[in-house]
Scaffold this motif. Structure first.
Motif, PDB file in Angstrom:
ATOM      1  N   GLY A  29     -17.822  10.023   3.247  1.00 26.88           N
ATOM      2  CA  GLY A  29     -16.768   9.674   4.194  1.00 26.88           C
ATOM      3  C   GLY A  29     -16.736   8.182   4.473  1.00 26.88           C
ATOM      4  O   GLY A  29     -15.664   7.564   4.514  1.00 26.88           O
ATOM      5  N   MET A  30     -17.903   7.583   4.645  1.00 26.62           N
ATOM      6  CA  MET A  30     -17.977   6.144   4.889  1.00 26.62           C
ATOM      7  C   MET A  30     -17.456   5.360   3.690  1.00 26.62           C
ATOM      8  O   MET A  30     -16.802   4.321   3.848  1.00 26.62           O
ATOM      9  CB  MET A  30     -19.418   5.748   5.211  1.00 26.62           C
ATOM     10  N   SER A  31     -17.712   5.867   2.484  1.00 28.04           N
ATOM     11  CA  SER A  31     -17.195   5.207   1.281  1.00 28.04           C
ATOM     12  C   SER A  31     -15.671   5.235   1.255  1.00 28.04           C
ATOM     13  O   SER A  31     -15.019   4.245   0.913  1.00 28.04           O
ATOM     14  CB  SER A  31     -17.747   5.891   0.021  1.00 28.04           C
ATOM     15  N   HIS A  32     -15.099   6.382   1.627  1.00 33.96           N
ATOM     16  CA  HIS A  32     -13.639   6.494   1.667  1.00 33.96           C
ATOM     17  C   HIS A  32     -13.043   5.537   2.701  1.00 33.96           C
ATOM     18  O   HIS A  32     -12.017   4.892   2.452  1.00 33.96           O
ATOM     19  CB  HIS A  32     -13.232   7.929   1.996  1.00 33.96           C
ATOM     20  N   VAL A  33     -13.676   5.452   3.865  1.00 39.05           N
ATOM     21  CA  VAL A  33     -13.192   4.557   4.920  1.00 39.05           C
ATOM     22  C   VAL A  33     -13.264   3.103   4.464  1.00 39.05           C
ATOM     23  O   VAL A  33     -12.318   2.325   4.644  1.00 39.05           O
ATOM     24  CB  VAL A  33     -14.003   4.763   6.218  1.00 39.05           C
ATOM     25  N   THR A  34     -14.384   2.733   3.860  1.00 44.88           N
ATOM     26  CA  THR A  34     -14.549   1.357   3.379  1.00 44.88           C
ATOM     27  C   THR A  34     -13.486   1.012   2.347  1.00 44.88           C
ATOM     28  O   THR A  34     -12.870  -0.062   2.398  1.00 44.88           O
ATOM     29  CB  THR A  34     -15.952   1.172   2.766  1.00 44.88           C
ATOM     30  N   LEU A  35     -13.258   1.922   1.414  1.00 42.72           N
ATOM     31  CA  LEU A  35     -12.267   1.673   0.373  1.00 42.72           C
ATOM     32  C   LEU A  35     -10.861   1.579   0.954  1.00 42.72           C
ATOM     33  O   LEU A  35     -10.074   0.706   0.570  1.00 42.72           O
ATOM     34  CB  LEU A  35     -12.329   2.781  -0.678  1.00 42.72           C
ATOM     35  N   ALA A  36     -10.542   2.466   1.902  1.00 47.43           N
ATOM     36  CA  ALA A  36      -9.209   2.440   2.517  1.00 47.43           C
ATOM     37  C   ALA A  36      -8.950   1.106   3.203  1.00 47.43           C
ATOM     38  O   ALA A  36      -7.846   0.548   3.124  1.00 47.43           O
ATOM     39  CB  ALA A  36      -9.074   3.583   3.520  1.00 47.43           C
ATOM     40  N   ASN A  37      -9.967   0.577   3.865  1.00 52.09           N
ATOM     41  CA  ASN A  37      -9.804  -0.689   4.580  1.00 52.09           C
ATOM     42  C   ASN A  37      -9.731  -1.897   3.650  1.00 52.09           C
ATOM     43  O   ASN A  37      -9.420  -3.001   4.103  1.00 52.09           O
ATOM     44  CB  ASN A  37     -10.941  -0.868   5.585  1.00 52.09           C
ATOM     45  N   LYS A  38     -10.011  -1.694   2.367  1.00 53.86           N
ATOM     46  CA  LYS A  38      -9.930  -2.790   1.401  1.00 53.86           C
ATOM     47  C   LYS A  38      -8.597  -2.834   0.661  1.00 53.86           C
ATOM     48  O   LYS A  38      -8.345  -3.763  -0.104  1.00 53.86           O
ATOM     49  CB  LYS A  38     -11.065  -2.670   0.377  1.00 53.86           C
ATOM     50  N   ILE A  39      -7.763  -1.827   0.874  1.00 48.01           N
ATOM     51  CA  ILE A  39      -6.492  -1.773   0.146  1.00 48.01           C
ATOM     52  C   ILE A  39      -5.590  -2.923   0.581  1.00 48.01           C
ATOM     53  O   ILE A  39      -5.391  -3.154   1.770  1.00 48.01           O
ATOM     54  CB  ILE A  39      -5.792  -0.421   0.385  1.00 48.01           C
ATOM     55  N   LYS A  40      -5.047  -3.624  -0.382  1.00 43.06           N
ATOM     56  CA  LYS A  40      -4.187  -4.768  -0.075  1.00 43.06           C
ATOM     57  C   LYS A  40      -2.756  -4.353   0.241  1.00 43.06           C
ATOM     58  O   LYS A  40      -2.065  -5.026   0.995  1.00 43.06           O
ATOM     59  CB  LYS A  40      -4.190  -5.744  -1.255  1.00 43.06           C
ATOM     60  N   ASP A  41      -2.301  -3.257  -0.366  1.00 42.28           N
ATOM     61  CA  ASP A  41      -0.901  -2.858  -0.209  1.00 42.28           C
ATOM     62  C   ASP A  41      -0.822  -1.372   0.126  1.00 42.28           C
ATOM     63  O   ASP A  41      -0.588  -0.537  -0.744  1.00 42.28           O
ATOM     64  CB  ASP A  41      -0.129  -3.166  -1.494  1.00 42.28           C
ATOM     65  N   LEU A  42      -0.998  -1.045   1.402  1.00 40.33           N
ATOM     66  CA  LEU A  42      -0.928   0.354   1.819  1.00 40.33           C
ATOM     67  C   LEU A  42       0.443   0.960   1.552  1.00 40.33           C
ATOM     68  O   LEU A  42       0.562   2.156   1.288  1.00 40.33           O
ATOM     69  CB  LEU A  42      -1.241   0.473   3.314  1.00 40.33           C
ATOM     70  N   ALA A  43       1.477   0.140   1.612  1.00 40.80           N
ATOM     71  CA  ALA A  43       2.841   0.650   1.449  1.00 40.80           C
ATOM     72  C   ALA A  43       3.031   1.352   0.110  1.00 40.80           C
ATOM     73  O   ALA A  43       3.830   2.288  -0.003  1.00 40.80           O
ATOM     74  CB  ALA A  43       3.846  -0.485   1.600  1.00 40.80           C
ATOM     75  N   SER A  44       2.285   0.922  -0.904  1.00 40.38           N
ATOM     76  CA  SER A  44       2.446   1.522  -2.228  1.00 40.38           C
ATOM     77  C   SER A  44       2.015   2.984  -2.254  1.00 40.38           C
ATOM     78  O   SER A  44       2.347   3.712  -3.187  1.00 40.38           O
ATOM     79  CB  SER A  44       1.647   0.729  -3.266  1.00 40.38           C
ATOM     80  N   LEU A  45       1.296   3.430  -1.224  1.00 40.33           N
ATOM     81  CA  LEU A  45       0.866   4.827  -1.153  1.00 40.33           C
ATOM     82  C   LEU A  45       1.938   5.739  -0.570  1.00 40.33           C
ATOM     83  O   LEU A  45       1.814   6.963  -0.649  1.00 40.33           O
ATOM     84  CB  LEU A  45      -0.400   4.946  -0.299  1.00 40.33           C
ATOM     85  N   CYS A  46       2.965   5.150   0.042  1.00 39.88           N
ATOM     86  CA  CYS A  46       3.960   5.989   0.728  1.00 39.88           C
ATOM     87  C   CYS A  46       5.342   5.340   0.731  1.00 39.88           C
ATOM     88  O   CYS A  46       6.091   5.498   1.701  1.00 39.88           O
ATOM     89  CB  CYS A  46       3.509   6.274   2.154  1.00 39.88           C
ATOM     90  N   ASN A  47       5.684   4.624  -0.331  1.00 41.64           N
ATOM     91  CA  ASN A  47       6.958   3.899  -0.377  1.00 41.64           C
ATOM     92  C   ASN A  47       8.163   4.785  -0.084  1.00 41.64           C
ATOM     93  O   ASN A  47       9.132   4.355   0.546  1.00 41.64           O
ATOM     94  CB  ASN A  47       7.134   3.237  -1.749  1.00 41.64           C
ATOM     95  N   GLU A  48       8.092   6.036  -0.548  1.00 43.59           N
ATOM     96  CA  GLU A  48       9.246   6.926  -0.408  1.00 43.59           C
ATOM     97  C   GLU A  48       9.538   7.290   1.046  1.00 43.59           C
ATOM     98  O   GLU A  48      10.630   7.781   1.362  1.00 43.59           O
ATOM     99  CB  GLU A  48       9.030   8.203  -1.233  1.00 43.59           C
ATOM    100  N   LEU A  49       8.575   7.045   1.949  1.00 41.16           N
ATOM    101  CA  LEU A  49       8.761   7.390   3.362  1.00 41.16           C
ATOM    102  C   LEU A  49       9.123   6.192   4.236  1.00 41.16           C
ATOM    103  O   LEU A  49       9.388   6.359   5.432  1.00 41.16           O
ATOM    104  CB  LEU A  49       7.483   8.032   3.914  1.00 41.16           C
ATOM    105  N   LEU A  50       9.127   5.001   3.657  1.00 36.66           N
ATOM    106  CA  LEU A  50       9.274   3.794   4.468  1.00 36.66           C
ATOM    107  C   LEU A  50      10.720   3.386   4.726  1.00 36.66           C
ATOM    108  O   LEU A  50      10.974   2.399   5.413  1.00 36.66           O
ATOM    109  CB  LEU A  50       8.519   2.635   3.811  1.00 36.66           C
TER     110      LEU A  50
END
Length: 244
Positions: A29-50
């Protein structure tokens, strides 16, 4: 002392295995949190909803870390929170403390989802964070605030949908949030969107003025790490650039 009976040996072995599994679950879980906080462009994960359209409402959304957010936009978010929440805070055990709220909203771990009309008018925002909470990797929603002109048009629900998509894509187990119990319209809204009382919510005897609500993301939680220092990526995250 004598030799331990086989039943006791097996029971101790099961306890050790359970501890190891729990430690591994938390480490993953901590690895997932660390990786999520390193993402430079979160929008690319949900562009269709923006992009959100509803009758005369035309809204575009974007996301930034608080450290990269325009200062005028951040000040608007702080002001909107005060306008919407000051009285509610003042009438519960927490009380309203603007300095404390500003400190919370400007913490370097904060992310912001901003919704604005085509003409640039700011309509809504969410302050959220990727974090470990009671041993679970979660997207914790600190705020969902909507201007009067954007309410009752589905915008708040769309904001939550974006957060839920982000949480699933980044392998967070829950979207969690805190709701004031004396704000029944907000509680009803969250529950209508599929949120329910979380197991970490305090009893009414412990804290009668708030409750913790959550929604499972459905993201897989028990996966084998691809290497000692790299956690598995969802399909959406494989194409996302992260800070190394």
């Amino acid at each position: 002392m004598g030799k331990k009976a086989p039943a006791n040996v097996n029971k101790n072995k099961e306890k050790r295995q359970a501890r190891k599994l729990e430690q591994r679950r938390i480490a993953d879980g901590m690895s997932h949190v660390t990786l999520a906080n390193k993402i430079k462009d979160l929008a690319s994960l949900c562009n269709e909803l923006l992009v959100y359209r509803n009758k005369d409402l035309e809204v575009d959304m974007y996301m930034h870390r608080v450290t990269e957010l325009d200062k005028n936009v951040l000040q608007w978010a702080i002001d909107l929170t005060e306008r919407n929440m000051k009285q509610l805070y003042a009438t519960c055990a927490w009380g309203w403390n603007k300095e404390r709220k500003v400190e919370e909203m400007t913490d370097e771990s904060a992310w912001y989802l901003i919704a604005k009309e085509k003409n640039g008018t700011l309509l809504a925002f969410s302050h959220f964070r990727f974090d470990m909470d009671f041993g679970d990797p979660v997207l914790y929603c600190y705020e969902v605030q909507v201007e009067a002109g954007g309410r009752r048009q589905g915008l708040g629900q769309r904001v939550l949908s974006v957060l839920e998509k982000l949480a699933h894509a980044t392998h967070m187990r829950y979207v969690r949030l805190t709701a004031l119990t004396h704000n029944p319209s907000a509680s009803a809204f969250f529950k209508a969107c599929g949120y329910s009382l979380d197991e970490t919510s305090p009893s009414k005897e412990e804290a009668a003025h708030y409750e913790i609500l959550s929604k499972l993301t459905g993201a897989p939680q028990e996966e084998t790490l691809q290497s000692e220092d790299k956690c598995p990526l969802s399909d959406g995250m494989r194409a996302v650039q992260v800070d190394q």
